[in-house]
Write a protein that holds these residues in place. Structure first.
Motif, PDB file in Angstrom:
ATOM      1  N   SER A 344      -5.464 -18.775 -61.285  1.00  9.51           N
ATOM      2  CA  SER A 344      -4.342 -18.196 -62.026  1.00  9.51           C
ATOM      3  C   SER A 344      -3.806 -16.943 -61.341  1.00  9.51           C
ATOM      4  O   SER A 344      -2.642 -16.578 -61.521  1.00  9.51           O
ATOM      5  CB  SER A 344      -4.750 -17.895 -63.473  1.00  9.51           C
ATOM      6  OG  SER A 344      -5.833 -16.994 -63.521  1.00  9.51           O
ATOM      7  N   MET A 345      -4.649 -16.271 -60.539  1.00  7.91           N
ATOM      8  CA  MET A 345      -4.159 -15.145 -59.756  1.00  7.91           C
ATOM      9  C   MET A 345      -3.108 -15.608 -58.741  1.00  7.91           C
ATOM     10  O   MET A 345      -2.116 -14.923 -58.489  1.00  7.91           O
ATOM     11  CB  MET A 345      -5.311 -14.452 -59.028  1.00  7.91           C
ATOM     12  CG  MET A 345      -6.149 -13.545 -59.903  1.00  7.91           C
ATOM     13  SD  MET A 345      -5.231 -12.077 -60.412  1.00  7.91           S
ATOM     14  CE  MET A 345      -5.964 -11.804 -62.023  1.00  7.91           C
ATOM     15  N   LEU A 411      -8.886 -10.286 -56.696  1.00  7.93           N
ATOM     16  CA  LEU A 411      -7.916  -9.395 -56.058  1.00  7.93           C
ATOM     17  C   LEU A 411      -7.369  -9.935 -54.734  1.00  7.93           C
ATOM     18  O   LEU A 411      -6.161  -9.818 -54.485  1.00  7.93           O
ATOM     19  CB  LEU A 411      -8.532  -8.005 -55.875  1.00  7.93           C
ATOM     20  CG  LEU A 411      -8.738  -7.227 -57.185  1.00  7.93           C
ATOM     21  CD1 LEU A 411      -9.515  -5.942 -56.940  1.00  7.93           C
ATOM     22  CD2 LEU A 411      -7.397  -6.922 -57.849  1.00  7.93           C
ATOM     23  N   PRO A 412      -8.195 -10.533 -53.863  1.00  7.76           N
ATOM     24  CA  PRO A 412      -7.614 -11.076 -52.627  1.00  7.76           C
ATOM     25  C   PRO A 412      -6.581 -12.169 -52.891  1.00  7.76           C
ATOM     26  O   PRO A 412      -5.564 -12.236 -52.186  1.00  7.76           O
ATOM     27  CB  PRO A 412      -8.838 -11.637 -51.885  1.00  7.76           C
ATOM     28  CG  PRO A 412      -9.991 -10.874 -52.419  1.00  7.76           C
ATOM     29  CD  PRO A 412      -9.664 -10.630 -53.856  1.00  7.76           C
ATOM     30  N   ILE A 415      -3.352 -10.365 -54.000  1.00 10.52           N
ATOM     31  CA  ILE A 415      -2.717  -9.668 -52.880  1.00 10.52           C
ATOM     32  C   ILE A 415      -2.056 -10.659 -51.929  1.00 10.52           C
ATOM     33  O   ILE A 415      -0.904 -10.479 -51.513  1.00 10.52           O
ATOM     34  CB  ILE A 415      -3.755  -8.810 -52.128  1.00 10.52           C
ATOM     35  CG1 ILE A 415      -4.195  -7.612 -52.992  1.00 10.52           C
ATOM     36  CG2 ILE A 415      -3.180  -8.310 -50.802  1.00 10.52           C
ATOM     37  CD1 ILE A 415      -5.331  -6.820 -52.383  1.00 10.52           C
ATOM     38  N   ASN A 416      -2.778 -11.723 -51.591  1.00  8.57           N
ATOM     39  CA  ASN A 416      -2.260 -12.692 -50.624  1.00  8.57           C
ATOM     40  C   ASN A 416      -1.064 -13.463 -51.177  1.00  8.57           C
ATOM     41  O   ASN A 416      -0.104 -13.730 -50.447  1.00  8.57           O
ATOM     42  CB  ASN A 416      -3.372 -13.662 -50.212  1.00  8.57           C
ATOM     43  CG  ASN A 416      -4.456 -12.988 -49.395  1.00  8.57           C
ATOM     44  OD1 ASN A 416      -4.222 -11.946 -48.781  1.00  8.57           O
ATOM     45  ND2 ASN A 416      -5.652 -13.559 -49.401  1.00  8.57           N
ATOM     46  N   ALA A 417      -1.123 -13.821 -52.454  1.00  9.57           N
ATOM     47  CA  ALA A 417      -0.004 -14.563 -53.052  1.00  9.57           C
ATOM     48  C   ALA A 417       1.259 -13.713 -53.056  1.00  9.57           C
ATOM     49  O   ALA A 417       2.354 -14.207 -52.760  1.00  9.57           O
ATOM     50  CB  ALA A 417      -0.359 -15.002 -54.473  1.00  9.57           C
ATOM     51  N   CYS A 418       1.113 -12.439 -53.385  1.00  5.86           N
ATOM     52  CA  CYS A 418       2.273 -11.546 -53.379  1.00  5.86           C
ATOM     53  C   CYS A 418       2.769 -11.298 -51.952  1.00  5.86           C
ATOM     54  O   CYS A 418       3.976 -11.357 -51.674  1.00  5.86           O
ATOM     55  CB  CYS A 418       1.918 -10.222 -54.049  1.00  5.86           C
ATOM     56  SG  CYS A 418       1.685 -10.328 -55.836  1.00  5.86           S
ATOM     57  N   ALA A 419       1.845 -11.017 -51.036  1.00  2.99           N
ATOM     58  CA  ALA A 419       2.219 -10.720 -49.655  1.00  2.99           C
ATOM     59  C   ALA A 419       2.909 -11.901 -48.990  1.00  2.99           C
ATOM     60  O   ALA A 419       3.820 -11.725 -48.168  1.00  2.99           O
ATOM     61  CB  ALA A 419       0.984 -10.313 -48.857  1.00  2.99           C
ATOM     62  N   TRP A 464     -10.571  -2.949 -54.026  1.00  4.10           N
ATOM     63  CA  TRP A 464      -9.152  -2.850 -53.655  1.00  4.10           C
ATOM     64  C   TRP A 464      -8.987  -2.071 -52.353  1.00  4.10           C
ATOM     65  O   TRP A 464      -8.273  -2.490 -51.445  1.00  4.10           O
ATOM     66  CB  TRP A 464      -8.372  -2.187 -54.781  1.00  4.10           C
ATOM     67  CG  TRP A 464      -6.916  -1.975 -54.487  1.00  4.10           C
ATOM     68  CD1 TRP A 464      -6.349  -0.857 -53.964  1.00  4.10           C
ATOM     69  CD2 TRP A 464      -5.867  -2.917 -54.684  1.00  4.10           C
ATOM     70  NE1 TRP A 464      -4.997  -1.026 -53.836  1.00  4.10           N
ATOM     71  CE2 TRP A 464      -4.668  -2.287 -54.265  1.00  4.10           C
ATOM     72  CE3 TRP A 464      -5.805  -4.209 -55.177  1.00  4.10           C
ATOM     73  CZ2 TRP A 464      -3.436  -2.922 -54.336  1.00  4.10           C
ATOM     74  CZ3 TRP A 464      -4.570  -4.843 -55.248  1.00  4.10           C
ATOM     75  CH2 TRP A 464      -3.403  -4.208 -54.820  1.00  4.10           C
ATOM     76  N   GLU A 465      -9.625  -0.904 -52.272  1.00  2.00           N
ATOM     77  CA  GLU A 465      -9.475  -0.057 -51.082  1.00  2.00           C
ATOM     78  C   GLU A 465      -9.985  -0.762 -49.825  1.00  2.00           C
ATOM     79  O   GLU A 465      -9.379  -0.667 -48.756  1.00  2.00           O
ATOM     80  CB  GLU A 465     -10.212   1.265 -51.289  1.00  2.00           C
ATOM     81  CG  GLU A 465      -9.511   2.222 -52.236  1.00  2.00           C
ATOM     82  CD  GLU A 465      -8.173   2.688 -51.696  1.00  2.00           C
ATOM     83  OE1 GLU A 465      -8.058   2.912 -50.470  1.00  2.00           O
ATOM     84  OE2 GLU A 465      -7.222   2.817 -52.496  1.00  2.00           O
TER      85      GLU A 465
END
Length: 546
Positions: A344-345, A411-412, A415-419, A464-465
């Motif tokens: 779902s992320m 989180l990965p 991040i990857n889906a958005c990027a 995240w960092e």
């Protein structure tokens, strides 16, 4: 400004309302016991039938014409689509879903509307008082979710709904909704990895638990599944002579130019399942002739209207912060999605990126388009007609998740889906949930806990960092001194502040930072993705709608 302060109301000494008294009583049923699973023999699943007799529902439940839906992702959306379709077909509907975001009454919907307070109180005390009178040490009071499921059966029976749509709370086999012995049709939405501590560590094990809602010779539908999951579903169906069919995603052309009421590419899959469930229910209850396969070439007008008018809070929902008046309206926008599994992320990231892209496209063409928009972001576009289209768009992540979930998996993917679609977060905020898992609240915003344990949020920040800085070979813990200039002014409200992330001790403080920065910087528009937890989404809705 439309409001003068960010402060939450102080505790008052007013007399407790009848509704709050009921919520406090309901909170007494919340326990720290493990949920029912095969390791504890379903937590005495059979005792549910004792409760049903105590509530005099043993004859009423078999008479209900029920649609029962399990799944990892999309089961709530599927149930909501199904309810809307059948309501638009003229039937009196009952819908039981979980969790609620703001008010417990969201879980019980009659004809598409949450049950009114008076009816809720009447049915609540009718059930609670009888159970309190008749339970004992051998058959103790039901736990929280079990009571809510029993309450749903009582409400839908008393209100004489034509169809009751039940969303499984967790799993399937030992879920409290699974006391239904002969539903009209069952559905299983998309399966994935979630609640592995209860349901199992493989897709096959998870599928086996979900298939626990299958009943002998009762038709069932699912969506395209991974092979491991599908093989288990097919095996379980074969053992019970269940005619299991795969419902394929809805073809957008069948909506005759309209759009689904719920946004996101994945909703076409949920809509396809809802169509199959609705059509089969209509056929099995004698309202239409033929079968599901006879109906897929076109959709009745009532189906199209139902799909187009479906609404569900906290799923791909866009809300401009109403805190601001027209001068700043649209400069702080919350994009809410309760995604909380790895798969779902992916969907959440794609939806958010597309929503950002749509907003940019609409703002760029605002002068060429009429000011009559049906999409959720239309008010943002109209605001741009006043010359705000040159504002810098800044994406912020507001995140929390349950400690049983693995942020290294969540989180990965986000991040990857958005990027992949060109969207990069300038900063991430990690906050604890406001609402307590040990207490049922009303519309009021819970007070922040000054002694809240933030170790989990600090762990999320560390993940995240490391993800953000990993390609630079720099670990997050080495960057404590690299605080952004804009964060220094608010450092007293943050526990740990980096250039790309902050941990706040409460959600209201994070929202205060956003609101203050909107006021101080008129050239920036914040687009805040709120995800990771439906509880967090509900907390944001409480504050924003207050």
């Amino acid at each position: 400004m439309s409001k003068d302060e960010n402060e939450l109301p102080e505790n008052s000494s007013e007399v407790v309302s009848p509704y709050q008294e009921a919520l406090d009583t309901l909170s007494s049923l919340i326990t720290k016991r493990f949920r029912a699973d095969k390791a504890n023999q379903g937590d005495r699943f059979d005792v549910l039938f004792d409760y049903i007799k105590m509530l005099e529902l043993e004859d009423a439940i078999p008479k209900m014409k029920i649609i029962h839906v399990a799944g990892t992702k999309g089961k709530g959306s599927t149930c909501t689509f199904t309810e809307s379709i059948l309501r638009n077909c003229g039937f009196r509907t009952g819908l039981f879903t979980s969790p609620h975001l703001i008010d417990i009454r969201e879980r019980f919907r009659l004809d598409g509307l949450e049950i009114c307070e008076d009816k809720f109180l009447a049915y609540f005390w009718w059930c609670f008082d009888r159970l309190k009178e008749k339970t004992n040490e051998d058959v103790p009071m039901p736990t929280y979710f079990r009571f809510l499921a029993l309450l749903a059966f009582k409400i839908f029976s008393a209100e004489q709904v034509d169809v009751a749509i039940l969303e499984v709370g967790l799993g399937g086999k030992f879920d409290a909704t699974n006391v239904v012995k002969a539903p009209i049709v069952c559905g299983i939405s998309s399966l994935g990895f979630d609640h592995m501590e209860i349901l199992g560590n493989t897709l096959g094990q998870i599928a086996g638990e979900k298939a626990g809602i299958f009943k002998h010779r009762i038709p069932a539908f699912t969506v395209p599944q991974p092979e491991e999951a599908m093989s288990v579903l097919q095996k379980k169906a074969s053992q019970l002579d269940v005619p299991l069919q795969v419902a394929h995603p809805l073809d957008i052309s069948m909506l005759n130019g309209l759009q689904l009421g719920l946004d996101g590419e994945h909703q076409y899959q949920n809509a396809g399942l809802a169509i199959a469930l609705s059509n089969t229910w209509l056929q099995k209850t004698g309202h239409i002739e033929g079968s599901y396969l006879d109906q897929i070439s076109s959709l009745p007008e009532q189906f199209i209207k139902g799909l187009a008018t479906t609404s569900l809070q906290g799923r791909a929902q866009i809300i401009p912060d109403p805190y601001f008046d027209t001068d700043n309206h649209g400069d702080l926008v919350f994009y809410l999605d309760g995604a909380h599994s790895p798969e779902s992320m992916d969907m959440c990231g794609k939806w958010f990126a597309r929503a950002i892209e749509d907003d940019i496209s609409q703002r760029n063409s605002v002068e060429e388009r009429p000011h009559d928009y049906s999409r959720a972001s239309s008010n943002l576009v109209q605001n741009d007609a006043n010359g705000d289209s040159r504002k810098k768009l800044t994406q912020i992540l507001l995140f929390n998740c349950m400690t049983v979930r693995d942020p290294q998996l969540l989180l990965p993917r986000l991040i990857n889906a958005c990027a992949h679609h060109g969207v990069h977060f300038q900063k991430a905020f990690f906050v604890p949930n406001q609402s307590l898992r040990t207490k049922v609240d009303s519309h009021s915003v819970p007070q922040a806990d000054p002694q809240v344990d933030l170790s989990w949020q600090l762990k999320l920040q560390g993940v995240w960092e490391n993800l953000i800085q990993g390609d630079k070979g720099t670990k997050g813990d080495d960057k404590a001194s690299n605080v952004s200039e804009e964060g220094k002014d608010d450092s007293e409200h943050t526990i740990k502040n980096y250039e790309s992330s902050s941990v706040y001790s409460s959600l209201p403080l994070a929202i205060k930072w956003l609101r203050d920065n909107v006021q101080q910087n008129r050239s920036v528009r914040f687009q805040v993705l709120v995800t990771g937890s439906l509880h967090l989404v509900g907390d944001v809705l409480r504050i924003v709608k207050k």
